[in-house]
Design an enzyme around this catalytic site. Sequence first.
Site, PDB file in Angstrom:
ATOM      1  N   GLY A  12       0.806  -1.218   0.000  1.00  0.00           N
ATOM      2  CA  GLY A  12       0.000   0.000   0.000  1.00  0.00           C
ATOM      3  C   GLY A  12       0.834   1.260   0.000  1.00  0.00           C
ATOM      4  O   GLY A  12       0.620   2.159   0.821  1.00  0.00           O
ATOM      5  N   LEU A  88      -4.357  -5.957  -7.108  1.00  0.00           N
ATOM      6  CA  LEU A  88      -4.062  -6.738  -8.312  1.00  0.00           C
ATOM      7  C   LEU A  88      -5.229  -7.612  -8.761  1.00  0.00           C
ATOM      8  O   LEU A  88      -5.036  -8.619  -9.441  1.00  0.00           O
ATOM      9  CB  LEU A  88      -2.816  -7.606  -8.071  1.00  0.00           C
ATOM     10  CG  LEU A  88      -1.559  -6.823  -7.689  1.00  0.00           C
ATOM     11  CD1 LEU A  88      -0.399  -7.770  -7.433  1.00  0.00           C
ATOM     12  CD2 LEU A  88      -1.207  -5.804  -8.764  1.00  0.00           C
ATOM     13  N   ASN A 105      -7.118   4.610  -9.723  1.00  0.00           N
ATOM     14  CA  ASN A 105      -5.952   3.732  -9.661  1.00  0.00           C
ATOM     15  C   ASN A 105      -4.759   4.496 -10.219  1.00  0.00           C
ATOM     16  O   ASN A 105      -4.916   5.438 -11.003  1.00  0.00           O
ATOM     17  CB  ASN A 105      -6.185   2.469 -10.492  1.00  0.00           C
ATOM     18  CG  ASN A 105      -5.036   1.484 -10.370  1.00  0.00           C
ATOM     19  OD1 ASN A 105      -4.550   1.215  -9.276  1.00  0.00           O
ATOM     20  ND2 ASN A 105      -4.575   0.957 -11.491  1.00  0.00           N
ATOM     21  N   HIS A 107      -1.178   3.759 -12.321  1.00  0.00           N
ATOM     22  CA  HIS A 107      -0.491   2.744 -13.121  1.00  0.00           C
ATOM     23  C   HIS A 107       0.894   3.275 -13.492  1.00  0.00           C
ATOM     24  O   HIS A 107       1.034   4.445 -13.862  1.00  0.00           O
ATOM     25  CB  HIS A 107      -1.301   2.449 -14.388  1.00  0.00           C
ATOM     26  CG  HIS A 107      -0.695   1.379 -15.242  1.00  0.00           C
ATOM     27  ND1 HIS A 107      -0.763   0.045 -14.904  1.00  0.00           N
ATOM     28  CD2 HIS A 107      -0.010   1.444 -16.410  1.00  0.00           C
ATOM     29  CE1 HIS A 107      -0.131  -0.657 -15.839  1.00  0.00           C
ATOM     30  NE2 HIS A 107       0.325   0.161 -16.754  1.00  0.00           N
ATOM     31  N   ASP A 148      -6.738  -1.296 -16.424  1.00  0.00           N
ATOM     32  CA  ASP A 148      -6.040  -0.087 -16.912  1.00  0.00           C
ATOM     33  C   ASP A 148      -6.745   0.563 -18.093  1.00  0.00           C
ATOM     34  O   ASP A 148      -6.109   1.107 -18.992  1.00  0.00           O
ATOM     35  CB  ASP A 148      -4.589  -0.439 -17.303  1.00  0.00           C
ATOM     36  CG  ASP A 148      -3.849  -1.149 -16.182  1.00  0.00           C
ATOM     37  OD1 ASP A 148      -4.035  -0.764 -15.023  1.00  0.00           O
ATOM     38  OD2 ASP A 148      -3.099  -2.090 -16.478  1.00  0.00           O
ATOM     39  N   GLU A 177       5.071   8.966  -8.375  1.00  0.00           N
ATOM     40  CA  GLU A 177       3.710   8.474  -8.124  1.00  0.00           C
ATOM     41  C   GLU A 177       3.022   9.120  -6.917  1.00  0.00           C
ATOM     42  O   GLU A 177       1.870   9.575  -7.041  1.00  0.00           O
ATOM     43  CB  GLU A 177       3.714   6.948  -7.972  1.00  0.00           C
ATOM     44  CG  GLU A 177       3.845   6.223  -9.287  1.00  0.00           C
ATOM     45  CD  GLU A 177       3.835   4.712  -9.125  1.00  0.00           C
ATOM     46  OE1 GLU A 177       3.506   4.029 -10.114  1.00  0.00           O
ATOM     47  OE2 GLU A 177       4.139   4.207  -8.016  1.00  0.00           O
TER      48      GLU A 177
END
Length: 198
Positions: A12, A88, A105, A107, A148, A177
Amino acid sequence: MITLGFIASGNGTSLRAIVAAIEAGELAARAALVVSNKKDAAALAFAREHGVSARWIPTVGDPWAADADLARALAEAGVDLVVLSGYLRKLGPNVLAAYENRILNIHPALLPKFGGEGLYGRRVHEAVLAAGETVTGATVHLVDGQYDHGAVVAQARVDIQPGDTAEIVEAKVMGVEPELYLDTLRRIVSGALTLTAR
C-alpha cells in the site's frame, strides 16, 4: 471533507503517502477504511497502526460474495472515493456500479500504452524498455471493468536515459507516483477536478 476508502493487495505505498499527507494536514480528507484481499497484507497492519479501519475480504472461492461484501464495507464506512493502492484484482460489478467514476488507480506507465492484464510492477518497465521508449511515467485513471482501461485523470512523465535498467526506471516512476496521486486528490477536494468517464 472527502472520505477515502483504500483497496490494496500488499504494501500500500500510495496509501501510506496519502495517509501521511492527511495526518500532516496537507490533504483535506479522511481515511475511513483499508481493505485487502490478503489477510497478511502490510497495508492492513499500517491501517491499524494509524487508526484506520482495516478489513480482510478474500476473493478466492466466491468472487461474487466478495464483491458484495466489499461494496457493503465501503458504503458502511461512508466512503466517497475509492483509491486503489497496488490492488491486483479486477473489481466486481457491485463495487463498480456503486462507485462509478469514483474509483481511482495509479499505473506505472503512460496509459493507454503498457496497460492491461499481466502488466504490473516491474513487468511494465521491462515492456517500456523493450519497446525502446524514451519517456515513461505514471497515470492516475478511473477504474472500470477492464484492466487499466478507464479515463485518464492525470499523468506525470519521466525521461529514460540510455543504459537505464528496469530497476532504474521503476525507481524513477515510483518517485513521481505519490505526488501525482496526492495532487490529483487535492484537485478533487478543491473542486478543480471533476471525475467523469471517457
